[in-house]
Design an enzyme around this catalytic site. Structure first.
Site, PDB file in Angstrom:
ATOM      1  N   SER A  51      45.159  32.413  44.979  1.00  0.00           N
ATOM      2  CA  SER A  51      46.307  31.515  44.799  1.00  0.00           C
ATOM      3  C   SER A  51      46.840  30.920  46.104  1.00  0.00           C
ATOM      4  O   SER A  51      48.031  30.960  46.389  1.00  0.00           O
ATOM      5  CB  SER A  51      47.434  32.246  44.035  1.00  0.00           C
ATOM      6  OG  SER A  51      46.969  32.694  42.779  1.00  0.00           O
ATOM      7  N   SER A  60      55.192  30.564  46.646  1.00  0.00           N
ATOM      8  CA  SER A  60      54.147  29.641  47.093  1.00  0.00           C
ATOM      9  C   SER A  60      54.652  28.209  47.037  1.00  0.00           C
ATOM     10  O   SER A  60      55.654  27.899  46.381  1.00  0.00           O
ATOM     11  CB  SER A  60      52.905  29.784  46.213  1.00  0.00           C
ATOM     12  OG  SER A  60      53.128  29.174  44.952  1.00  0.00           O
ATOM     13  N   ARG A 120      55.938  38.672  33.683  1.00  0.00           N
ATOM     14  CA  ARG A 120      55.358  39.421  32.554  1.00  0.00           C
ATOM     15  C   ARG A 120      56.032  40.780  32.388  1.00  0.00           C
ATOM     16  O   ARG A 120      56.248  41.244  31.273  1.00  0.00           O
ATOM     17  CB  ARG A 120      53.843  39.591  32.756  1.00  0.00           C
ATOM     18  CG  ARG A 120      53.069  38.352  32.329  1.00  0.00           C
ATOM     19  CD  ARG A 120      51.669  38.368  32.861  1.00  0.00           C
ATOM     20  NE  ARG A 120      51.654  38.029  34.283  1.00  0.00           N
ATOM     21  CZ  ARG A 120      50.604  38.154  35.075  1.00  0.00           C
ATOM     22  NH1 ARG A 120      49.480  38.652  34.579  1.00  0.00           N
ATOM     23  NH2 ARG A 120      50.665  37.786  36.331  1.00  0.00           N
ATOM     24  N   TRP A 121      56.381  41.404  33.502  1.00  0.00           N
ATOM     25  CA  TRP A 121      57.071  42.698  33.429  1.00  0.00           C
ATOM     26  C   TRP A 121      58.354  42.531  32.617  1.00  0.00           C
ATOM     27  O   TRP A 121      58.659  43.342  31.737  1.00  0.00           O
ATOM     28  CB  TRP A 121      57.396  43.176  34.851  1.00  0.00           C
ATOM     29  CG  TRP A 121      58.055  44.517  34.922  1.00  0.00           C
ATOM     30  CD1 TRP A 121      57.446  45.724  35.080  1.00  0.00           C
ATOM     31  CD2 TRP A 121      59.465  44.780  34.837  1.00  0.00           C
ATOM     32  NE1 TRP A 121      58.376  46.728  35.094  1.00  0.00           N
ATOM     33  CE2 TRP A 121      59.619  46.177  34.941  1.00  0.00           C
ATOM     34  CE3 TRP A 121      60.597  43.988  34.681  1.00  0.00           C
ATOM     35  CZ2 TRP A 121      60.871  46.802  34.902  1.00  0.00           C
ATOM     36  CZ3 TRP A 121      61.843  44.597  34.636  1.00  0.00           C
ATOM     37  CH2 TRP A 121      61.963  45.995  34.748  1.00  0.00           C
ATOM     38  N   GLU A 125      39.461  43.320  53.209  1.00  0.00           N
ATOM     39  CA  GLU A 125      39.112  44.066  51.998  1.00  0.00           C
ATOM     40  C   GLU A 125      40.090  43.671  50.892  1.00  0.00           C
ATOM     41  O   GLU A 125      41.297  43.592  51.128  1.00  0.00           O
ATOM     42  CB  GLU A 125      39.222  45.581  52.256  1.00  0.00           C
ATOM     43  CG  GLU A 125      38.229  46.112  53.263  1.00  0.00           C
ATOM     44  CD  GLU A 125      36.782  45.928  52.818  1.00  0.00           C
ATOM     45  OE1 GLU A 125      36.496  46.060  51.600  1.00  0.00           O
ATOM     46  OE2 GLU A 125      35.939  45.642  53.694  1.00  0.00           O
ATOM     47  N   ASP A 174      52.535  39.846  42.352  1.00  0.00           N
ATOM     48  CA  ASP A 174      52.499  39.045  41.120  1.00  0.00           C
ATOM     49  C   ASP A 174      52.824  39.895  39.891  1.00  0.00           C
ATOM     50  O   ASP A 174      52.551  41.099  39.874  1.00  0.00           O
ATOM     51  CB  ASP A 174      51.098  38.413  40.982  1.00  0.00           C
ATOM     52  CG  ASP A 174      51.089  37.267  39.978  1.00  0.00           C
ATOM     53  OD1 ASP A 174      52.180  36.746  39.639  1.00  0.00           O
ATOM     54  OD2 ASP A 174      49.985  36.899  39.532  1.00  0.00           O
ATOM     55  N   GLY A 175      53.384  39.244  38.887  1.00  0.00           N
ATOM     56  CA  GLY A 175      53.603  39.893  37.594  1.00  0.00           C
ATOM     57  C   GLY A 175      55.051  40.190  37.248  1.00  0.00           C
ATOM     58  O   GLY A 175      55.317  40.872  36.256  1.00  0.00           O
ATOM     59  N   ASN A 181      54.905  27.178  43.650  1.00  0.00           N
ATOM     60  CA  ASN A 181      56.009  27.747  42.865  1.00  0.00           C
ATOM     61  C   ASN A 181      57.235  26.824  42.797  1.00  0.00           C
ATOM     62  O   ASN A 181      58.093  26.990  41.924  1.00  0.00           O
ATOM     63  CB  ASN A 181      56.440  29.112  43.421  1.00  0.00           C
ATOM     64  CG  ASN A 181      55.433  30.227  43.186  1.00  0.00           C
ATOM     65  OD1 ASN A 181      55.353  31.170  43.959  1.00  0.00           O
ATOM     66  ND2 ASN A 181      54.639  30.145  42.105  1.00  0.00           N
ATOM     67  N   ARG A 188      62.847  36.282  32.837  1.00  0.00           N
ATOM     68  CA  ARG A 188      61.961  36.445  33.991  1.00  0.00           C
ATOM     69  C   ARG A 188      62.716  36.856  35.256  1.00  0.00           C
ATOM     70  O   ARG A 188      62.192  37.578  36.105  1.00  0.00           O
ATOM     71  CB  ARG A 188      61.206  35.131  34.253  1.00  0.00           C
ATOM     72  CG  ARG A 188      60.282  34.714  33.112  1.00  0.00           C
ATOM     73  CD  ARG A 188      59.647  33.354  33.418  1.00  0.00           C
ATOM     74  NE  ARG A 188      59.006  33.359  34.724  1.00  0.00           N
ATOM     75  CZ  ARG A 188      57.755  33.773  34.941  1.00  0.00           C
ATOM     76  NH1 ARG A 188      57.011  34.199  33.941  1.00  0.00           N
ATOM     77  NH2 ARG A 188      57.249  33.741  36.150  1.00  0.00           N
TER      78      ARG A 188
HETATM   79  C1  IPE Z   1      51.129  33.802  43.540  1.00  0.00           C
HETATM   80  O1  IPE Z   1      51.584  34.080  42.264  1.00  0.00           O
HETATM   81  C2  IPE Z   1      52.284  33.474  44.430  1.00  0.00           C
HETATM   82  C3  IPE Z   1      53.166  34.593  44.709  1.00  0.00           C
HETATM   83  C4  IPE Z   1      53.000  35.828  44.369  1.00  0.00           C
HETATM   84  C5  IPE Z   1      54.314  34.233  45.473  1.00  0.00           C
HETATM   85  P1  IPE Z   1      51.561  32.969  41.133  1.00  0.00           P
HETATM   86  O2  IPE Z   1      52.014  33.614  39.885  1.00  0.00           O
HETATM   87  O3  IPE Z   1      52.308  31.768  41.574  1.00  0.00           O
HETATM   88  O4  IPE Z   1      50.009  32.586  41.078  1.00  0.00           O
HETATM   89  P2  IPE Z   1      49.133  32.022  39.900  1.00  0.00           P
HETATM   90  O5  IPE Z   1      49.856  30.840  39.347  1.00  0.00           O
HETATM   91  O6  IPE Z   1      49.014  33.120  38.886  1.00  0.00           O
HETATM   92  O7  IPE Z   1      47.827  31.685  40.519  1.00  0.00           O
HETATM   93  C1  IPE Z   2      55.460  36.856  41.098  1.00  0.00           C
HETATM   94  O1  IPE Z   2      55.679  37.050  39.759  1.00  0.00           O
HETATM   95  C2  IPE Z   2      56.648  36.253  41.805  1.00  0.00           C
HETATM   96  C3  IPE Z   2      56.478  34.832  42.164  1.00  0.00           C
HETATM   97  C4  IPE Z   2      55.384  34.151  42.049  1.00  0.00           C
HETATM   98  C5  IPE Z   2      57.631  34.147  42.699  1.00  0.00           C
HETATM   99  P1  IPE Z   2      55.533  35.888  38.716  1.00  0.00           P
HETATM  100  O2  IPE Z   2      56.852  35.199  38.578  1.00  0.00           O
HETATM  101  O3  IPE Z   2      54.399  34.994  39.042  1.00  0.00           O
HETATM  102  O4  IPE Z   2      55.223  36.700  37.387  1.00  0.00           O
HETATM  103  P2  IPE Z   2      54.148  36.351  36.286  1.00  0.00           P
HETATM  104  O5  IPE Z   2      52.845  36.169  36.981  1.00  0.00           O
HETATM  105  O6  IPE Z   2      54.615  35.103  35.622  1.00  0.00           O
HETATM  106  O7  IPE Z   2      54.158  37.533  35.386  1.00  0.00           O
HETATM  107 MG    MG Z   3      52.427  35.008  38.602  1.00  0.00          MG
END
Ligand code: IPE
Ligand code: IPE
Ligand code: MG
Length: 251
Positions: free
Chosen positions: A199, A68, A27-28, A210, A23-24, A71, A36
């Protein structure tokens, strides 16, 4: 380049199965003023790095949450880009996965993915099926509640047909209906980006896993961060509901 942290790892106490909520990415990218999608591209580099380290260390299973079920509700352009990146990853990495003797597989509601991606997944899975060193599982269009409901439906149908008695449904039989049926449960779950939640990932399978959370955003999660998580795991006492004394007697 190998990290100086590697010698600090106890290679006899590695997790067999590591699962990661990557995740992230968004934001990165946003923090750098990029869109994005750029974050997802950079995230794909982290996948490469982590797969390589996991394989070199000798982990047997690496399971990555890449997309997910929820998503799908993201803006269409982002969903399309993610599908495109996935195609690209499969094409670019196939030879490497084969060379490294890694079996690739995907879990989730794969029939919802674009046909082209489904074909590529099938081809990659078939081409790497012999991979005996590590199984790399990518969760795509994956939702744990749906997986569990599907399992319940399957068993209910068998009961309806009279081939199974309700009392015969055990933990093991239930787990046999899940996408993960031929894998051990994860020993370690890593989630990046400072979110402390699951999630909808592997709810059944994580019962005694863990958990490791880090503020690091996925595109910044490379060898050092992965080794740091593994070292943290090695400091844990896993008791599975028993007392520490019982665990020591067993060991
Ligand atoms: C969880 O990340 C799903 C994946 C990393 C594929 P999300 O960014 O979709 O999760 P939430 O919305 O922060 O819970
Ligand atoms: C994880 O990064 C990748 C997927 C969920 C597909 P995000 O796209 O959720 O990135 P953030 O959480 O918005 O930063
Ligand atoms: Mg995310």
């Amino acid at each position: 380049m190998t990290s100086p942290l590697r010698p600090q790892l106890d290679l006899t106490r590695l997790p067999r199965h590591v699962a990661i909520i990557m995740d992230g990415n968004g934001r990165w990218a946003q923090r750098r003023g990029y869109n994005r999608i750029r974050g997802h591209q950079e995230g794909a580099e982290s996948v490469r790095a982590v797969v390589r380290v996991a394989r070199d260390l000798g982990l047997s299973y690496l399971t990555l949450y890449a997309f997910s079920e929820e998503n799908w509700q993201r803006p269409q352009i982002e969903v399309q880009s993610l599908m495109h990146l996935l195609s690209r990853y499969l094409k670019k990495e196939l030879a490497e996965l084969r060379a490294q003797n890694i079996a690739f597989r995907a879990i989730g509601a794969l029939s919802l993915l674009p046909q082209k991606v489904q074909r590529e997944i099938n081809a990659a899975s078939a081409a790497t099926a012999e991979g005996a060193v590590m199984t790399l599982t990518v969760a795509l269009s994956y939702g744990s509640r749906s997986e569990i409901v599907r399992a319940a439906q399957e068993l209910a149908e068998q009961v309806r047909q009279g081939v199974l008695a309700a009392q015969e449904i055990t933990h093991e039989l239930f787990a046999q209906q899940l996408y993960t049926k031929d894998m051990p449960d994860p020993d370690l779950l890593i989630r990046t980006s400072g979110e402390y939640r699951i999630s909808n990932f592997l709810l059944w399978q994580l019962a005694y896993t863990e958990l490791y959370f880090t503020e690091t955003l996925w595109p910044d999660f490379r060898e050092e961060e992965f080794l740091t998580a593994l070292m943290d795991y090695q400091r844990r006492d896993r008791r599975f509901g028993l007392t520490q004394e019982q665990i020591e007697i067993k060991a």
